[in-house]
Design an enzyme around this catalytic site. Structure first.
Site: not given
Ligand SMILES: C[S@@+](CC[C@H](N)C(=O)[O-])C[C@H]1O[C@@H](n2cnc3c(N)ncnc32)[C@H](O)[C@@H]1O
Length: 485
Positions: A344, A290, A312, A416, A363, A292-295
């Site tokens: 998916d 998962c 993603d 998170c 994540d 995106a956004p790629g951090g």
């Protein structure tokens, strides 16, 4: 105006000329109405005229932080709700009486500007808005008392959210809720492939930006588990637009919270302990399920030569991964080979080529309850039922991806979130479903990290130093798949 606090200049009502406040208040009332109707604050902000957007963003963040208290006071002073636009304007103006010890505008400015905004929005409501605001100001200290009667008014979060935190963290709930009202620090990650903090820190000094290396607070993990060092994290004393960070557009820096900077080192730690990496010439094959956004994808690629598949489910968000990697110079040449794919992750048959992974980063999508200080609208947009629906997706992702891991490989599950249903309880249920021993979880796994302001001494210290809690709320479980017998 109160003195600005470190790192808060993006989210604090801007030092606008008072003449502009009434104009902004009109837009902010519209933002509040849109969020009440289910839109996210960033989506609503995109509809604000560009020249006013930054100021309205700062005000909008403030309104989301203090909305519960302001709504309670509005209901106490005007029990019959005015029409929605007037209610939104009045509520927005009332939030600007908080924090009570240092409100962002002088009282007379606030009332004058709110009345001007009312005369544009709904001229016949001018007198009503004026009367309610003046009464609120007259009541002074009683405002706090008025706000105490409901969980929303007292804690500025929905009642279900407060109940969940009190159940999950009886000792820490009040501290977590207070931390959510703080302005987050602007935390950077130095690109390790460009020499990291040692090489890039002096560039911040030369640009006159005060900063300090960041480590996680020892009480961030309530289980008091030792946390890995953050080798590349720097906290700016004053937040700045990213364009002002020297070398940002050339890929020297990323903006990433301290807690999020643990993911890549933890996965690396898992890999180093794994028998699949005993051969030093082996280039690990990693799935970022998962991404995106790629951090975290970028951080992994900064630290490790590997073959990485970044998935993603959201094709548009995946484009941001490509942009991030491009900016950081991690586009897949040289030591790393990267493939991006919109899919998916649960539908393994749609994207998996049958080759197992040495390591998986999951994540997972979650409530984002750990990052509400950065996204203060999230608390009002979520429903309690979302936690159950998201928990179901998290469980499906875990079950779908575990078989794709090599025996002896490792999977890092992250959210998170500060809710146990998305953290420890999710992992306990997974171990049970898969009949895995408790030892599957690495002993050095951080578990829950809390953005703690959990006692009065810490609060006083924070108020005195102006320092917000150093990390967002997160959950990490590093799982090792048993090696072949
Ligand atoms: C917490 S965010 C990931 C953040 C990212 N790892 C980073 O560090 O920048 C969760 C991501 O999961 C994606 N997602 C949600 N359901 C998914 C699924 N079933 N398969 C793959 N990705 C999914 C969302 O689109 C979202 O981008």
């Amino acid at each position: 105006m109160p003195p600005s606090r470190p790192g808060d200049n993006r989210n604090t009502p801007a030092k606008t000329a008072p003449a502009a406040l009434h104009q902004q208040l009109g837009h902010v009332a519209s933002l509040l109405m849109q969020v009440r109707a289910g839109a996210s604050l960033p989506d609503a902000l995109a509809r604000v005229p560009a020249p006013l957007r930054a100021g309205c963003q700062a005000l909008g963040f403030h309104v989301m932080r203090w909305r519960g208290s302001a709504e309670a006071v509005r209901k106490a002073l005007a029990p019959r709700a005015p029409p929605p636009p007037v209610d939104a304007l009045l509520t927005s103006a009332l939030t600007l009486m908080w924090p009570l010890e240092s409100p962002p505008y002088p009282a007379h400015t606030l009332v004058d500007e709110a009345v001007k905004a009312a005369s544009r929005l709904a001229p016949r409501s001018k007198g009503f808005v004026n009367a309610v605001l003046r009464q609120a100001l007259r009541e002074g200290a009683a405002l706090q008392e008025m706000a105490q009667h409901t969980a929303e008014g007292r804690f500025n979060h929905p009642a279900w959210w407060v109940r969940r935190l009190q159940k999950d963290w009886p000792q820490h709930a009040a501290g977590i809720l207070k931390a959510a009202q703080q302005h987050p620090p602007m935390t950077l990650r130095a690109n390790a492939r460009r020499g990291g903090l040692a090489a890039l820190g002096p560039g911040l000094d030369a640009a006159g930006m005060a900063w300090q290396p960041l480590s996680l607070p020892q009480n961030a993990s309530p289980e008091h588990r030792p946390l890995p060092a953050l080798a590349q994290a720097a906290a700016l004393t004053q937040a700045v637009p990213v364009e002002r960070i020297p070398g940002f557009s050339e890929g020297d820096w990323s903006v990433q919270d301290a807690a999020a900077q643990l993911a890549a080192p933890l996965l690396l730690k898992g890999l180093q302990a794994s028998p699949v990496c005993r051969d030093a010439t082996h280039r690990p094959r990693i799935l970022d399920a998962c991404s995106a956004p790629g951090g975290k994808t970028a951080h992994l690629l900064e630290l490790l030569d590997c073959e990485l598949l970044a998935l993603d489910a959201d094709a548009q968000r995946l484009e941001r991964v490509a942009e991030t990697l491009q900016r950081l110079g991690l586009g897949g040449t040289g030591a790393a080979h990267v493939e991006l794919r919109a899919a998916d992750a649960r539908r393994v048959q749609d994207w998996w080529d049958g080759r197992p992974f040495d390591a998986i980063l999951l994540d997972a999508p979650c409530s984002a309850s750990g990052i509400v200080r950065r996204h203060p609208d999230a608390r009002w947009l979520r429903r309690d039922s979302d936690i159950i629906a998201l928990g179901q997706i998290q469980a499906e992702l875990l079950d779908a991806l575990w078989p794709l891991l090599k025996p002896g490989g490792c999977l890092l599950y992250a959210t998170c979130s500060v809710f146990k249903a998305e953290g420890q309880e999710q992992i306990d249920a997974f171990l049970q479903r898969q009949a895995l021993p408790a030892s599957t979880v690495d002993a050095g796994s951080p578990g829950h990290l809390l953005p703690l302001v959990d006692n009065e001494a810490a609060l006083a210290d924070m108020a005195a130093s102006g320092k917000p809690p150093a990390c967002d709320g997160f959950f990490y479980a590093l799982l090792h798949k048993p090696p072949p017998a």
